[in-house]
Design a protein around this motif. Structure first.
Motif, mmCIF file in Angstrom:
data_model
loop_
_atom_site.group_PDB
_atom_site.id
_atom_site.type_symbol
_atom_site.label_atom_id
_atom_site.label_comp_id
_atom_site.label_asym_id
_atom_site.label_seq_id
_atom_site.Cartn_x
_atom_site.Cartn_y
_atom_site.Cartn_z
ATOM 1 N N GLU A 1 -36.622 -2.945 22.965
ATOM 2 C CA GLU A 1 -35.696 -3.834 22.469
ATOM 3 C C GLU A 1 -36.134 -4.830 21.743
ATOM 4 O O GLU A 1 -35.294 -5.829 21.134
ATOM 5 N N SER A 2 -37.539 -5.263 21.659
ATOM 6 C CA SER A 2 -37.882 -6.538 21.088
ATOM 7 C C SER A 2 -37.800 -6.139 19.454
ATOM 8 O O SER A 2 -37.589 -7.106 18.273
ATOM 9 N N THR A 3 -38.376 -4.789 19.100
ATOM 10 C CA THR A 3 -37.659 -4.519 17.619
ATOM 11 C C THR A 3 -36.413 -4.833 17.302
ATOM 12 O O THR A 3 -36.267 -5.198 16.259
ATOM 13 N N TYR A 4 -35.673 -4.307 17.996
ATOM 14 C CA TYR A 4 -33.999 -4.863 17.469
ATOM 15 C C TYR A 4 -33.850 -5.675 17.603
ATOM 16 O O TYR A 4 -32.853 -6.180 16.882
ATOM 17 N N LYS A 5 -34.033 -6.520 18.483
ATOM 18 C CA LYS A 5 -33.696 -8.001 18.433
ATOM 19 C C LYS A 5 -34.601 -8.805 16.793
ATOM 20 O O LYS A 5 -33.442 -9.410 16.525
ATOM 21 N N LEU B 1 -31.077 -12.857 12.645
ATOM 22 C CA LEU B 1 -30.430 -13.585 11.090
ATOM 23 C C LEU B 1 -31.835 -14.935 10.908
ATOM 24 O O LEU B 1 -31.576 -14.678 9.843
ATOM 25 N N GLU B 2 -32.209 -15.393 11.577
ATOM 26 C CA GLU B 2 -32.708 -16.751 11.116
ATOM 27 C C GLU B 2 -34.286 -15.949 10.310
ATOM 28 O O GLU B 2 -34.919 -16.869 9.678
ATOM 29 N N ILE B 3 -34.761 -14.605 11.223
ATOM 30 C CA ILE B 3 -36.410 -14.116 10.739
ATOM 31 C C ILE B 3 -35.818 -13.397 9.393
ATOM 32 O O ILE B 3 -34.543 -12.442 9.034
ATOM 33 N N LYS B 4 -36.346 -14.046 7.861
ATOM 34 C CA LYS B 4 -36.258 -13.556 7.147
ATOM 35 C C LYS B 4 -37.087 -12.169 6.564
ATOM 36 O O LYS B 4 -36.406 -11.181 5.755
ATOM 37 N N VAL B 5 -38.012 -11.620 7.346
ATOM 38 C CA VAL B 5 -38.715 -10.810 7.363
ATOM 39 C C VAL B 5 -38.438 -9.214 8.252
ATOM 40 O O VAL B 5 -38.905 -10.024 9.629
ATOM 41 N N HIS B 6 -37.796 -8.567 7.963
ATOM 42 C CA HIS B 6 -38.076 -7.293 9.138
ATOM 43 C C HIS B 6 -38.877 -5.538 8.788
ATOM 44 O O HIS B 6 -37.746 -5.045 9.042
ATOM 45 N N HIS B 7 -39.714 -6.589 8.956
ATOM 46 C CA HIS B 7 -40.408 -4.652 8.506
ATOM 47 C C HIS B 7 -40.753 -4.922 9.786
ATOM 48 O O HIS B 7 -41.535 -5.100 9.861
ATOM 49 N N VAL B 8 -41.162 -3.282 9.643
ATOM 50 C CA VAL B 8 -42.060 -2.637 10.890
ATOM 51 C C VAL B 8 -42.136 -1.299 10.172
ATOM 52 O O VAL B 8 -42.426 -1.166 9.987
ATOM 53 N N LEU B 9 -43.634 -1.364 11.132
ATOM 54 C CA LEU B 9 -44.871 -0.868 11.000
ATOM 55 C C LEU B 9 -44.409 0.777 11.567
ATOM 56 O O LEU B 9 -44.311 0.553 12.789
ATOM 57 N N LEU B 10 -44.127 2.054 10.603
ATOM 58 C CA LEU B 10 -44.662 2.909 11.590
ATOM 59 C C LEU B 10 -45.201 3.667 11.280
ATOM 60 O O LEU B 10 -46.095 3.802 9.428
ATOM 61 N N HIS B 11 -45.936 4.894 11.665
ATOM 62 C CA HIS B 11 -46.938 5.482 11.335
ATOM 63 C C HIS B 11 -46.829 7.086 11.161
ATOM 64 O O HIS B 11 -46.504 7.060 12.846
ATOM 65 N N PHE C 1 -49.770 5.067 6.809
ATOM 66 C CA PHE C 1 -49.025 3.804 7.991
ATOM 67 C C PHE C 1 -47.746 3.011 6.732
ATOM 68 O O PHE C 1 -48.057 3.228 5.155
ATOM 69 N N GLU C 2 -46.760 3.663 6.713
ATOM 70 C CA GLU C 2 -45.708 2.595 6.347
ATOM 71 C C GLU C 2 -44.664 1.610 6.697
ATOM 72 O O GLU C 2 -44.120 1.872 7.494
ATOM 73 N N TYR C 3 -44.688 0.828 5.610
ATOM 74 C CA TYR C 3 -43.328 -0.428 5.974
ATOM 75 C C TYR C 3 -42.212 -0.590 5.538
ATOM 76 O O TYR C 3 -42.156 0.371 4.827
ATOM 77 N N ALA C 4 -41.005 -0.245 6.840
ATOM 78 C CA ALA C 4 -40.009 0.222 6.547
ATOM 79 C C ALA C 4 -38.724 -1.571 6.963
ATOM 80 O O ALA C 4 -39.648 -2.008 7.639
#
Length: 242
Positions: A190-194, A199-209, A230-233
């Motif tokens: 849920e937190s990652t989805y939010k 829209l107020e957050i400019k960076v939406h990178h998520v770390l994937l293992h 480890f990749e950032y998407a």
């Protein structure tokens, strides 16, 4: 003719020759002389093998013994140590070359990062199709065949995507190839989805293992190589309309 004592010693020293002489013709033969033995003061003896006839029985042919003087050069071949050393050196070099070319070397697998990705949202999940690049190096002197690829994608220690694909990729000796693979992931956190839809957050990178296993075969033998990265998407996308 020699004295009786000399003749007796010759029969004792050469028993096989004496036996051959007993099988020879019973008719006395003239003695066989070397040149000059008929000269005054010379002597003449009869050959104990054939009794001067020049012939021996066929059944005694394989019993003849050749006597070679101890100082004969045929018993001391030249360059023996050199030939033996060269033979040993050739064997060592040949063995070293065989071990060098046939010794198996591990295939190197290096993840090269994300190549492209597409992001979509539904009401509660993030859908990601990520295409990554894998570099495969073959350090062996024979070709290999990549037969299977297994991928597992984790986010916050949870498995969000999996891939298991059978493939056949031939890699030549001392060659390097690149392979692309695409994994479909679904993140329900849920937190990652939010964060990704805010829209107020400019960076939406998520770390994937990313954890993977590459299976390859060579010379009738199959091995596995494990790799991880480890990749950032970038998960930014406009949120779905209500």
């Amino acid at each position: 003719m020699g004295s009786p004592g000399e003749d007796e010693r010759r029969w004792l020293l050469f028993p096989r020759l004496a036996a051959a002489g007993r099988y020879a013709s019973s008719t006395p033969s003239p003695c066989t002389c070397v040149p000059g033995c008929g000269a005054p003061g010379g002597s003449c003896v009869t050959c104990p093998t054939c009794q001067g006839s020049g012939r021996i029985p066929r059944e005694l042919e394989k019993q003849l013994v050749a006597l070679i003087p101890y100082g004969d050069q045929r018993l001391k071949p030249r360059h023996t140590k050199l030939f033996v050393s060269l033979a040993v050196l050739v064997c060592l070099v040949t063995t070293s070359l065989i071990i060098f070319f046939l010794f198996p070397r591990g295939v190197a697998v290096h993840p090269a990062g994300l190549n492209s990705s597409t992001v979509a949202f539904d009401k509660a999940d993030i859908l990601l199709n990520a295409t990554s690049t894998l570099n495969i190096s073959n350090p062996n002197y024979w070709p290999i065949a990549v037969t299977r690829l297994t991928i597992q994608v984790l986010h916050l220690s949870l498995v969000v995507g999996q891939l298991s694909r059978s493939l056949l990729l031939h890699i030549d000796p001392l060659a390097r190839e690149q392979m692309l693979y695409t994994v479909a992931s679904r993140i329900s956190e849920e937190s990652t989805y939010k964060i990704c839809t805010w829209l107020e957050i400019k960076v939406h990178h998520v770390l994937l293992h990313i954890q993977g296993t590459l299976t390859y075969s060579y010379l009738g033998h199959e091995e596995e190589r494990v790799f991880e990265s480890f990749e950032y998407a970038d998960y930014y996308a406009p949120p779905p309309r209500p």
